[in-house]
Structure formats: C-alpha cells, structure tokens
Motif scaffolding. Structure first.
Motif, short mmCIF file in Angstrom:
data_model
loop_
_atom_site.label_atom_id
_atom_site.label_comp_id
_atom_site.label_asym_id
_atom_site.label_seq_id
_atom_site.Cartn_x
_atom_site.Cartn_y
_atom_site.Cartn_z
N VAL A 270 91.02 23.10 35.62
CA VAL A 270 92.22 22.57 36.26
C VAL A 270 92.97 23.70 36.96
O VAL A 270 93.10 24.80 36.42
CB VAL A 270 93.16 21.89 35.23
N SER A 271 93.43 23.40 38.17
CA SER A 271 94.27 24.35 38.91
C SER A 271 95.37 23.57 39.62
O SER A 271 95.17 22.41 39.99
CB SER A 271 93.44 25.14 39.92
N ARG A 272 96.52 24.21 39.81
CA ARG A 272 97.68 23.50 40.36
C ARG A 272 98.42 24.40 41.34
O ARG A 272 98.49 25.62 41.16
CB ARG A 272 98.61 23.09 39.22
N ALA A 273 98.97 23.80 42.41
CA ALA A 273 99.80 24.52 43.38
C ALA A 273 100.85 23.55 43.91
O ALA A 273 100.67 22.33 43.87
CB ALA A 273 98.96 25.08 44.53
N GLN A 274 101.96 24.12 44.43
CA GLN A 274 103.07 23.28 44.89
C GLN A 274 103.46 23.65 46.32
O GLN A 274 103.32 24.81 46.73
CB GLN A 274 104.29 23.43 43.97
N ASN A 275 103.95 22.63 47.04
CA ASN A 275 104.57 22.83 48.34
C ASN A 275 106.00 22.32 48.23
O ASN A 275 106.25 21.12 48.28
CB ASN A 275 103.80 22.07 49.43
N LYS A 276 106.93 23.26 48.06
CA LYS A 276 108.31 22.87 47.81
C LYS A 276 108.97 22.25 49.03
O LYS A 276 109.90 21.46 48.91
CB LYS A 276 109.11 24.09 47.35
N LEU A 277 108.48 22.62 50.23
CA LEU A 277 109.09 22.10 51.45
C LEU A 277 108.95 20.58 51.53
O LEU A 277 109.90 19.87 51.88
CB LEU A 277 108.44 22.75 52.67
N TYR A 278 107.77 20.06 51.20
CA TYR A 278 107.53 18.61 51.26
C TYR A 278 107.59 17.97 49.88
O TYR A 278 107.35 16.77 49.74
CB TYR A 278 106.17 18.34 51.89
N GLY A 279 107.85 18.77 48.83
CA GLY A 279 107.93 18.21 47.49
C GLY A 279 106.59 17.70 47.00
O GLY A 279 106.52 16.67 46.34
#
Length: 762
Positions: A270-279
């Motif tokens: 499992v791996s996870r990443a976020q894009n805060k600009l688009y939520g």
C-alpha cells in the motif's frame, strides 16, 4: 633499475606459490564478506526501488489527473469569455442556435467530457446544454433517472467559488458497495470584473478517465484509487480488483494508513499520496508477489554469480601465478624506457619503487595535459587567424587543424562578423575587448556555430560564423540579432557590427573577412553609428559628387592589400576597372577615375611598404587605356602583397621575441607601459596583454615587477653599488617603500639578502 631486474628474476619462482596462497587468504575471504554485504544492500535497494515505483505511479496519476482538470478549467475560462455563450445570447430566440453549436464544440474539445451544462445565477433551477434549457428536476428525474442525483447538493456545488469534483452513484447497484456512475466537475464562471456569474458543470466519462490512467500501471494485479476529501472513490484503474475484493470508501481510507494488507489471502503493498489543492488522495495497491519477484530473481542470480566468480577466480589466480613474471618484466621494461633508472631509496622495497616511478610518470603526464589544455585557446586563435588571412587553402590540412583545437564548423554557409570594441576611452576599450573575448570565444545557437578571435592591429573581434542550412539576408540578420542579444545580456554596451558577405566554402572565408574589414574602415572614416552594417550596404553609400565610385569595392581592395591577399586584390581591381568603363560617361571622367584608383593603390602601398613605393607608383601614371591601367595596378599589388606576406610581425614567434626583448631593454624606464609597448609594436593593447599572459604566465605589470626584482637581486650580489642606486636604477623612485615590498617578496631586506648570498658563496 638493474637492482629491480635482478630481484625480479631471482624471486620469480617463489611469487607463484605466494600469489595463489595470497588469493585464498587475501581475496577469497574479503570477497565473500563484501558479497554478503552487497547482497543485503541490493535487497534493501530493490525494496526502496519498489517503494519509489509505487510513489512514481501515484505521481504520474496525479499529474495526469490534474492536467485533465486544468484543461477543463481552461475550457471554462474560454467559455466565460465567449460572448456566444453569455446569458443574453443563450436566451435570445435567434442566437441561441449559435450558442448550442458553440457548446457542442467545447464538449468535443475533451475526450473525458460526455456533456457540458451551463448554469447562470440569474436563471436558477435551470441548466443550459447543447439541446437547450433543462430544468434541474428534469435533469435528475428524466435524463439521469438511474442515478442518485442529490439536487440540494448539486445546487450548493453550482454556487461554489472554487472548482469542485463530485461522484454520482447508480441506483439499485447489485454490488455490496455503491457503484460509481459518473463524475461531475463544477467550475465557476467569472466575468471580466472578477465576479462569479454562474458555473460550468462537466459530466465526465469514467471509461475515458480509466483509459487515461490505465497505461500508468504496469502490474495487472494492482490498482490506483482516487478519493476525494469526503472519502468517496472518484476513479480507479483496475476494476477486476474491486470485483474480487469490494472495498468501501471508509475501508479504503483505513487501509491506506498501513504499508501492507491481505485481501482474500492475497498480500498487497500500500502507498498513499495527497493533492491538497484539489483535496484528492491517491492510494496504490500492488500485488506483493509480483512486486517482490525481482528480489527472488536477484537472489538466484546472485548465488549463481558468486559461484561462477569463485571458480573463475581460482582458475585465473593459478594461471596468473604461473605467468606472473611476464607482466612484471614488461613493467620493468616500460619503466626503464619512460623514466630511466629508479632512484635508490632504502626505506622502499622494489615494488614500492616501481609504484613511486609510475606515480612520477603519471604526474608528469598530468602536468603535460594541463599545459596542453592551457595552450589550446591560444592555438585555436592561431588557426582561426590563419584561416581568416587565407593561409589555409587545403581542405584536409584545415580539417586536421580544426580537429586538433576542438573546432567544429557547420558546413553550409560561412561569414565573418567584426565586432568593433572601440569604446569611449582606452580603459573601457581594453576591458570590453578582454571581456568579449571570453564571451565570444565559442557560441552556438539554433542554426549557427561561431568562434571568435581577437585582431592584432585593431580594437575588434572577428567572429567566424557557420550555419547548418542555407541562409538568406533575413536569416543572417536573425543570427546576428541573436548574437547581439547574447552580448547585451552579458554587458550593457552594445558594439557596432560589421558583416561580410557569406561564402559556401570555409577555405574562402578570408573573402568575407576582408569585406568585413572594409565595412569597419568605412565606419571609422564616416563615423557611422549603425548597430549592424553589411558589406552590401556600402553599394548605396559614399559616392562622390563628381563621379560614381564603388566605395565598398575600394575598401575591399585596401583591406585585401593590408592582408596580403593577392587573389582578392586582383578580383577587386578587375571589378573596379569594369565598373569605371561601364559608368564613366566621358574620356576625361574615365581618366580621372583611373587616377583615383591608382592613388588608392599607391597610398596603401606607401603605408605598407614605405615612402619609396611612391617611385613605383609614379612609373605607372602614364597609362594609355583602362586595360593598360589594370595590368599596371596588378603589378603594383603583387609587389605590395609580397612585402606584406614576408613581414615578420605577422609571425607570433617574431612578435614574442620583439616583445620580451623590448621589455628586457626598457624594464627600468618609468615610461614603460602596456600602452607604449602596444603602440611601438602596432598591435592592440588587449591582444598584447593576453599574449604576454599566455607566454609568461604573468600579467604585463607582474612580469615587469618580477624582472626588476631579478635584476635587483643580481645587482645586490654581483656589484657593490649602494642599495638606493640599485633600486632607483631599476625603475623605482620610492626606495623605502620598495625595501618593504622586497622584504615581503623575498623574506629579508635588500641589505640582508646581499649579506646572506655572499656568505653562502664564501
């Protein structure tokens, strides 16, 4: 060296047994230890690569997804500026047809968009689509009746001040989890005053999204999920995983907090990443077996490789042990040939002495390479200068020389640019020319490649330009403007540019050089302030009132004589004779034209050959016809070119001797300066400064100071003259100040130096 040879021969047989024994003790054990460490490091590295690969997948998905959303935002910005899709136009009975067609066109601009809906604040509860107006209720109950359409939520999203993406789920899904139907993307419409007046709602095609994202995942048993900030799944890549292992949104968010999970007895990374600009949150699930397959494969090949290395190492060690004496003898012969006898050192054994001599050999070669590197720019200038002066007419010889100094010209068109570095005062001129030489020594643009060299007798730099395709005047101007822009970026003063005509053969570049020199002369005589002047521009300038006289060809003739180029000088004379015959209307006018032409050659000849050349020209004044004048002028230019080609100042070896002889003779003079030396030798100050630095390794002032110091030291030891007289006779007025400087340089005062040197000699 004889000691080494005797030692090697006497002990050759014992080396074999020692070599094999050393192999097992010194090589094998460390090899196994290092191999183990390398194996563990490799496992760790592959694991890190797997993690990096998963992160890379997420980054690619994020880039792809954000790019698609950005395109839709740009499309919305275009719609807001499109007058055909204004609220007035879409409501107009006549123009609404054009609005529908325009909306269809926007819909076709993106493969992800199934439909585009416009919502205006002044017409609430209505959409405008490619088929006309549609109420929100009709949109929810009729057009998309098979989907759960949250009208209140949609109304809120339509009034959002920022873009937002939301999922729409199907009704009566047979799956235990909600089945995604499609996505809608809301983008506000902003008028020219920056005020929101509506929204664009895009209905996105899930298959199109999946088609975009699928190539980013190379593992069949993996998946990438895109989840919004409410925890709802917006998109995924591999439907088969959801079919086998249905995952609810909250369950997926819980899984994303772990590194590994097991679903139906199958392990996933499992791996996870976020894009805060688009939520948005991106979650990757990858089949662990498939991910760790490279580790298992590496383990197998590692063991096999260790075994092969061990077997081969044993065989090679035995073979080399038997043949060891041969390379040692070859090494001994090579040292003897390159270095001579080995210096005896009691603290070193024979092999240490060999290592010492090899180190000395490599050090000497390194010094030689550094010296070659230091001399290469000056050698390059010599090649370029000979090329400009027409001294390199053989293509093979030219290619060899260009390769030796790392010059690579394009082979289509060649021309010369002269950059006039004469500025407002002498100091600025020297600094400007020295700086430009560093900047323009080698240039390359989109369609050209150029190399610069400094002129000896003028404050100017010649730039040899070659192009990789045929050029027309407009393209030449573009290249020159590109060079000017580059120079403007490097310094604030933009010099004048003189340009010769292009030629198709590099061996004929001296023709373009002479034409550029002619332009430089014309500019100096007439005080032209143009930024760029072409040789062809001189055709329309400089005619006398009495009769036509081609100024450009006259200047070209003068410059060809200055360069000693007989071939171009003959061409210019022929052209000038034919020009006079064609354009002079009367016999007297033609004779005056001939005298003017003869005077040009005569004046140039006197400048180059001395005043005695006037007698040569005087004998040619009684010409009977223009053809007779042509033959007489050819005779004169042959004599001029012969004198110029034999002048010793054209040879750098003679220039070097003259420079340092002059300095050695006048080193004590208070009037000795770089300016006076340049004036005496008739070369540019900038070139002279660089030439002295190249030959001596010191600047002019440092060289003079060093020479004076050596002369003072010699006089202190070899004569009994007072120290004051010695210092003053070497060019220094202030004796006390120089005494302090002498102590700083030598470590003792002049008086102490005299006593120490005489004490050592005594």
């Amino acid at each position: 060296m004889n000691k080494i040879k005797t030692y090697l021969n006497n002990h050759a047989k014992t080396f074999m047994s020692k070599y094999v024994y050393s192999y097992f003790l010194i090589f094998l054990i460390p090899f196994l230890l290092v191999s183990t460490i390398w194996y563990r490091t490799s496992l760790k590295s592959i694991s890190q690569q797997i993690d990096a690969t998963m992160d890379s997948y997420l980054l690619q998905v994020d880039n792809s997804w954000v790019n698609q959303l950005s395109q839709l935002e740009n499309l919305a910005a275009q719609i807001s500026q499109d007058y055909k899709l204004s609220s007035y136009m879409v409501n107009h009975s006549y123009y609404s047809k054009e609005a529908k067609e325009e909306l269809v066109r926007y819909k076709l601009n993106s493969q992800l968009v199934d439909d585009v809906y416009l919502y205006f604040y002044n017409t609430p509860n209505q959409f405008y689509s490619s088929v006309g107006y549609l109420s929100l209720d009709t949109f929810a109950r009729q057009r998309y009746s098979n989907y759960n359409i949250p009208l209140e939520s949609i109304k809120q999203d339509l009034h959002q001040q920022v873009p937002k993406i939301s999922p729409i789920y199907k009704k009566n899904s047979p799956s235990p989890m909600e089945e995604l139907g499609f996505l809608v993307y809301y983008v506000p419409l902003v008028n020219s005053e920056g005020t929101n007046y509506g929204s664009v709602m895009y209905k996105l095609n899930l298959q199109g999204i999946q088609k975009k994202l699928t190539p980013l995942i190379e593992h069949q048993n993996g998946n990438v999920f895109i989840v919004n900030k409410e925890g709802k799944i917006l998109a995924n890549v591999n439907d088969s995983l959801l079919t086998t292992h249905p995952l609810k949104s909250q369950q997926l968010m819980d899984i994303s907090k772990r590194d590994k999970i097991t679903l139906n007895k199958q392990k996933y990374l499992v791996s996870r990443a976020q894009n805060k600009l688009y939520g948005l949150t991106y979650i990757t699930l990858m089949d662990a077996k498939q991910a760790y397959h490279p580790i298992k494969k590496m383990h197998y090949w590692m063991m096999l490789g260790l075994l092969i290395v061990f077997v081969i190492g044993t065989i090679v060690a035995t073979y080399l042990g038997r043949r060891h004496y041969k390379p040692i003898q070859q090494l001994e012969a090579a040292i003897q040939q390159q270095m001579g006898a080995v210096q005896e050192t009691d603290s070193l054994d024979d092999f240490d002495r060999i290592e010492q001599q090899l180190s000395q050999f490599f050090e000497q070669n390194q010094q030689l390479l550094e010296e070659i590197k230091r001399q290469t720019p000056y050698a390059r200038e010599q090649v370029l200068r000979r090329l400009l002066n027409g001294k390199l007419n053989h293509t093979k010889q030219l290619d060899i020389l260009l390769e030796s100094v790392a010059i690579q010209f394009y082979e289509e068109i060649f021309f010369v640019i002269l950059i006039d570095t004469h500025m407002m005062n002498k100091k600025v001129t020297i600094q400007n020319q020295a700086f430009l030489m560093e900047v323009l020594s080698e240039l390359e643009g989109t369609s050209y490649r150029a190399y610069g060299t400094e002129l000896l007798t003028s404050p100017a730099i010649a730039l040899l330009v070659s192009t990789n395709k045929p050029v027309v005047p407009v393209q030449m101007v573009k290249i020159i403007q590109e060079i000017l822009t580059y120079m403007e970026k490097e310094q604030s003063i933009i010099p004048n540019i003189c340009v010769g005509n292009p030629v198709t053969e590099l061996t004929e570049i001296n023709r373009s050089y002479i034409e550029a020199l002619a332009v430089l002369d014309y500019q100096a005589m007439h005080g032209q302030a143009e930024e760029i002047i072409f040789y062809t521009d001189l055709d329309q300038q400089g005619y006398t009132q009495q009769f036509n006289y081609p100024t450009n060809e006259q200047l070209k003739l003068v410059q060809s004589l200055n360069q000693g180029d007989l071939h171009i000088a003959r061409e210019s004379i022929n052209h000038l004779i034919q020009y006079g015959i064609k354009y002079q209307q009367s016999v007297n006018g033609l004779r005056l034209y001939g005298y003017y032409l003869l005077n040009t050659v005569l004046k140039t000849g006197m400048d180059l050959c001395g005043d005695d050349f006037f007698i040569e020209g005087e004998q040619q004044a009684e010409f009977q016809s223009m053809e007779d004048l042509r033959r007489r002028l050819v005779t004169l230019v042959e004599k001029i070119c012969l004198v110029v080609s034999n002048k010793p100042k054209n040879q750098e070896s003679a220039l070097k001797e003259e420079i340092f002889t002059y300095i050695d003779q006048y080193y004590a003079s208070h009037d000795l300066s770089l300016d006076s030396l340049a004036e005496h030798l008739d070369v540019s100050i900038s070139y002279l400064s660089r030439f002295i630095k190249k030959e001596s390794g010191l600047t002019f002032s440092k060289y003079v100071q060093q020479l004076r110091l050596e002369r003072i030291k010699e006089a202190l030891v070899e004569t009994d003259l007072p120290i004051k007289d010695i210092i003053q006779s070497s060019g220094y007025y202030d004796v006390s100040n120089y005494t302090r400087k002498f102590k700083t340089l030598v470590g003792v005062t002049p008086g102490q130096y005299r006593l120490l040197q005489r004490y050592e000699e005594g």
